[in-house]
Design an enzyme around this catalytic site. Structure first.
Site, PDB file in Angstrom:
ATOM      1  N   LYS A 221       0.819  -1.218   0.000  1.00 32.05           N
ATOM      2  CA  LYS A 221       0.000   0.000   0.000  1.00 32.05           C
ATOM      3  C   LYS A 221       0.852   1.267   0.000  1.00 32.05           C
ATOM      4  O   LYS A 221       2.057   1.244   0.261  1.00 32.05           O
ATOM      5  CB  LYS A 221      -0.968  -0.019   1.193  1.00 32.05           C
ATOM      6  CG  LYS A 221      -2.109  -1.009   0.983  1.00 32.05           C
ATOM      7  CD  LYS A 221      -3.194  -0.885   2.022  1.00 32.05           C
ATOM      8  CE  LYS A 221      -4.405  -1.727   1.636  1.00 32.05           C
ATOM      9  NZ  LYS A 221      -5.466  -1.679   2.661  1.00 32.05           N
ATOM     10  N   ARG A 255      -3.661 -10.175   4.849  1.00 31.05           N
ATOM     11  CA  ARG A 255      -4.223 -10.196   3.488  1.00 31.05           C
ATOM     12  C   ARG A 255      -3.134  -9.681   2.550  1.00 31.05           C
ATOM     13  O   ARG A 255      -2.720  -8.519   2.637  1.00 31.05           O
ATOM     14  CB  ARG A 255      -5.470  -9.310   3.414  1.00 31.05           C
ATOM     15  CG  ARG A 255      -6.158  -9.303   2.054  1.00 31.05           C
ATOM     16  CD  ARG A 255      -7.406  -8.429   2.084  1.00 31.05           C
ATOM     17  NE  ARG A 255      -8.088  -8.414   0.791  1.00 31.05           N
ATOM     18  CZ  ARG A 255      -7.812  -7.568  -0.204  1.00 31.05           C
ATOM     19  NH1 ARG A 255      -6.855  -6.645  -0.045  1.00 31.05           N
ATOM     20  NH2 ARG A 255      -8.482  -7.622  -1.332  1.00 31.05           N
TER      21      ARG A 255
END
Length: 278
Positions: A221, A255
């Site tokens: 991210k 995840r």
């Protein structure tokens, strides 16, 4: 700490990995990468072989500023993929990344096992009642607004307290609707700036309530690649660093885009904690 996925009890007292399978053309890292059945099956087999307990399939990009797509388009993208994966991997535990109750219902009926909802029911008032009727595990994430608006909604008086209150209310609503297996996701990158993301990571342990497991979605991210002035493609090392912190803060599920590296991270953290020898 277990969840029931299609009759199988998954023990989350040992952290597990959820592999990401995006079938959207515009996801921030792997958008458009898996375009045909061969590529989809190959990537899924790779993630399962490397140790993923769950495969999370998404057909609606939730990256900041992503385009909105109609329900029918999401359905056309995702239901055939669910059927493909269930037919080829009968024991697969499929998580469906959607905020729409109709998509959730279609996918569960096609063989998926749990729902991963970025909005915790806020974008579809029938989602939580529907999950209760389906009797499946439910991942609820913290977010404000929508993927199209969330970047402008990162104002908080006290971030941790507000996230704690959000989950307290959402868990109570889920319990009222008969949902037994709940997982919470702090929502790194969703209506939070970089500084807030790191505050949330430092204090993830403070979100623990009622033995409810925490999922950490940190993989590649912008909170990793922007401070380092690199790209998502170069963010695996940073991802592993933050996965380590998340595990030490009590995360039960990672995840991830990169399963093998996440599994290695879990193994080493367990050795560090002494868990692997107990």
């Amino acid at each position: 700490m277990t969840i029931n996925c299609k009759g199988s009890l998954i023990d989350l007292s040992t952290p597990k990995v959820m592999g990401i399978l995006n079938i959207t053309p515009d996801s921030f890292y792997d958008g458009g990468k898996y375009k045909d059945e061969y590529q989809i099956l190959n990537q899924t087999e790779k993630m399962l072989t490397e140790g993923a307990t769950f495969i999370d399939v998404g057909a609606y990009s939730s990256r900041p500023g992503a385009s909105h797509i109609p329900l029918e388009d999401e359905k056309k993208r995702i239901v055939p993929i669910v059927e493909l994966l269930v037919n080829n991997f009968p024991d697969i535990i499929l998580s469906i990344d959607t905020f729409r109750s109709e998509i959730a219902k279609y996918c569960i009926e096609s063989g998926a096992a749990l729902i991963n909802d970025i909005s915790a029911g806020n974008l579809d008032p029938d989602m939580i009642p529907s999950i209760g009727r389906l009797k499946i595990p439910y991942i609820m994430m913290h977010m404000k607004g929508t993927p199209q608006t969330m970047k402008s909604l990162d104002q908080y008086t006290n971030l941790i307290q507000e996230v704690q209150l959000y989950f307290s209310k959402k868990v109570a609503e889920a319990r009222k609707n008969g949902i037994n297996d709940i997982i919470i996701d702090p929502g790194f990158g969703f209506a939070k700036n970089i500084e807030q993301n790191y505050e949330l990571l430092r204090k993830t342990e403070m979100l623990k309530l009622q033995d409810i497991p925490i999922l950490a979605g940190l993989s590649r991210k912008s909170m990793i690649y922007k401070p380092l002035h690199i790209t998502p493609d170069d963010s695996l090392n940073g991802t592993t660093t933050l996965h380590t912190i998340a595990l030490l803060q009590g995360a039960s599920i990672l995840r991830v885009h990169d399963v093998r590296e996440a599994m290695e991270c879990i193994s080493l953290v367990r050795i560090y904690q002494g868990s692997i020898f107990n």
